[in-house]
Design a protein around this motif. Structure first.
Motif, PDB file in Angstrom:
ATOM      1  N   VAL A  98     -10.517  37.134 -12.756  1.00 24.99           N
ATOM      2  CA  VAL A  98      -9.526  36.208 -13.306  1.00 24.99           C
ATOM      3  C   VAL A  98      -9.877  34.771 -12.928  1.00 24.99           C
ATOM      4  O   VAL A  98      -9.827  33.856 -13.764  1.00 24.99           O
ATOM      5  CB  VAL A  98      -8.117  36.575 -12.800  1.00 24.99           C
ATOM      6  N   ARG A  99     -10.261  34.546 -11.686  1.00 22.76           N
ATOM      7  CA  ARG A  99     -10.624  33.196 -11.249  1.00 22.76           C
ATOM      8  C   ARG A  99     -11.870  32.700 -11.972  1.00 22.76           C
ATOM      9  O   ARG A  99     -11.945  31.545 -12.400  1.00 22.76           O
ATOM     10  CB  ARG A  99     -10.847  33.182  -9.732  1.00 22.76           C
ATOM     11  N   ARG A 136      -6.028  34.700 -19.830  1.00 21.22           N
ATOM     12  CA  ARG A 136      -5.921  36.081 -19.373  1.00 21.22           C
ATOM     13  C   ARG A 136      -5.954  37.044 -20.552  1.00 21.22           C
ATOM     14  O   ARG A 136      -6.503  38.148 -20.442  1.00 21.22           O
ATOM     15  CB  ARG A 136      -4.638  36.277 -18.559  1.00 21.22           C
ATOM     16  N   LEU A 154      -9.518  37.331 -21.579  1.00 22.97           N
ATOM     17  CA  LEU A 154     -10.224  38.109 -20.564  1.00 22.97           C
ATOM     18  C   LEU A 154      -9.905  39.599 -20.704  1.00 22.97           C
ATOM     19  O   LEU A 154     -10.806  40.450 -20.629  1.00 22.97           O
ATOM     20  CB  LEU A 154      -9.832  37.618 -19.178  1.00 22.97           C
TER      21      LEU A 154
END
Length: 333
Positions: A114-115, A124, A127
């Motif tokens: 996530v980072r 997100r 992702l």
């Protein structure tokens, strides 16, 4: 009382009936064997709380010292865990342990992902889409199926093989064979729960999974088909397996009441077999079939890996090994 508690209670009831205090095999050996194989076959699942020493001793008509010594031996072998103030519980066999460690590792990697995604401008949602469409991890896995007897161990491997991906391999070796024929390139060692501690000592650098065994369908069917009038002989290679076989007969052939037992190569085995119409024998004693009369029926008491354990325990452990170099312990223990 829920169904699970009722099942465990019935299992201990069969255990009480299976112990033969007239046998030449000591009751402590019988009790330890029955509990070990009960754990191995899933009759006592991981996390099951065993009766207290005094309660089990009273139920079985044994001394508390005998039961206490058996519990201590099981704990030393890694089959059970004593928890101060709460009792004795069946150990998780390593399954829950590496599932928990793997989940913690997944959580850590997700945080890193996530980072990293934020650093390159991915939301997100973007992702998550990329993760959902990502290809599965590649890399073949080579498994070692460890057992006691060659034929049975090969059969365990044959039963697991259909669950593997193309390119994966499973080879079978007994604990005796690996002393002189130690295979290379192994990613994961699979063994019956009763052999897990031995497998871990033999392969300290590899992940080891203890798998649950259950009686094969052919064994269950053959036991159920025994005539109620039959005189049955149980012959086991290992003394501690006798109560397991007796408990299996009580479970799958409760109509059979005339049962005698003996340990293979014991001086009483010939007499016990001669009186029987049906001879139920463990793996490792197959040669007794050569001397049976035409009117005697032989049934081999065999096990197979539990399909549920394969899907819930083994397959996730295999996937955790994919992409790792052979011999790399990683996060499976």
């Amino acid at each position: 009382m829920d169904q699970s508690a009722t099942y465990i209670g019935n299992t201990f009831e069969r255990l009480a009936l299976a112990l033969d205090k007239t046998s030449s095999v000591s009751v402590s050996v019988q009790l330890r064997g029955a509990l070990e194989y009960g754990i191995a076959t899933g009759d006592f699942p991981p996390g099951t709380r065993l009766p207290s020493v005094r309660r089990l001793a009273s139920h079985l008509g044994l001394s508390p010292v005998t039961v206490s010594n058996v519990y201590a031996a099981l704990q030393e072998a890694g089959h059970v865990q004593g928890r101060v103030g709460t009792g004795t519980f069946v150990a998780d066999g390593g399954v829950s342990h590496h599932q928990a460690k793997s989940l913690r590792e997944v959580e850590r990697l997700i945080g890193d992902l996530v980072r990293l995604g934020a650093d390159v401008g991915l939301s997100r949602a973007e992702l998550a889409y990329r993760v959902s469409t990502a290809t599965e991890r590649s890399g073949s896995v080579r498994l070692l199926m460890l057992g006691t007897f060659p034929d049975a161990t090969e059969a365990y491997a044959d039963d697991i093989r259909p669950y593997l991906r193309p390119g994966d391999e499973i080879i079978a070796r007994t604990t005796d064979q690996i002393v002189r024929d130690r295979p290379d390139g192994i990613s994961l060692v699979v063994a019956p729960r009763t052999l897990r501690a031995d497998a871990q000592s033999q392969f300290p650098g590899l992940p080891v999974l203890g798998i649950t065994l259950i009686p094969k369908e052919a064994t269950r069917i053959a036991l159920a088909a025994i005539s109620p009038q039959s005189e049955v002989a149980i012959v086991s290679y290992f003394p501690e397996f006798l109560p397991v076989m007796r408990a299996g007969i009580l479970r799958f052939a409760p109509h059979v009441t005339r049962i005698n037992s003996a340990v293979w190569k014991d001086e009483t085995v010939a007499a016990v077999i001669s009186r029987a119409n049906v001879v139920i024998h463990s793996t490792g004693t197959e040669e007794l079939r050569r001397d049976l009369r035409p009117d005697q029926t032989a049934i081999e008491y065999r096990h197979t890996p539990d399909s549920h354990a394969i899907e819930t325990d083994l397959l996730p452990a295999i996937e955790a090994c994919r992409g790792r170099p052979p011999g790399h312990r990683g996060h499976i223990s």
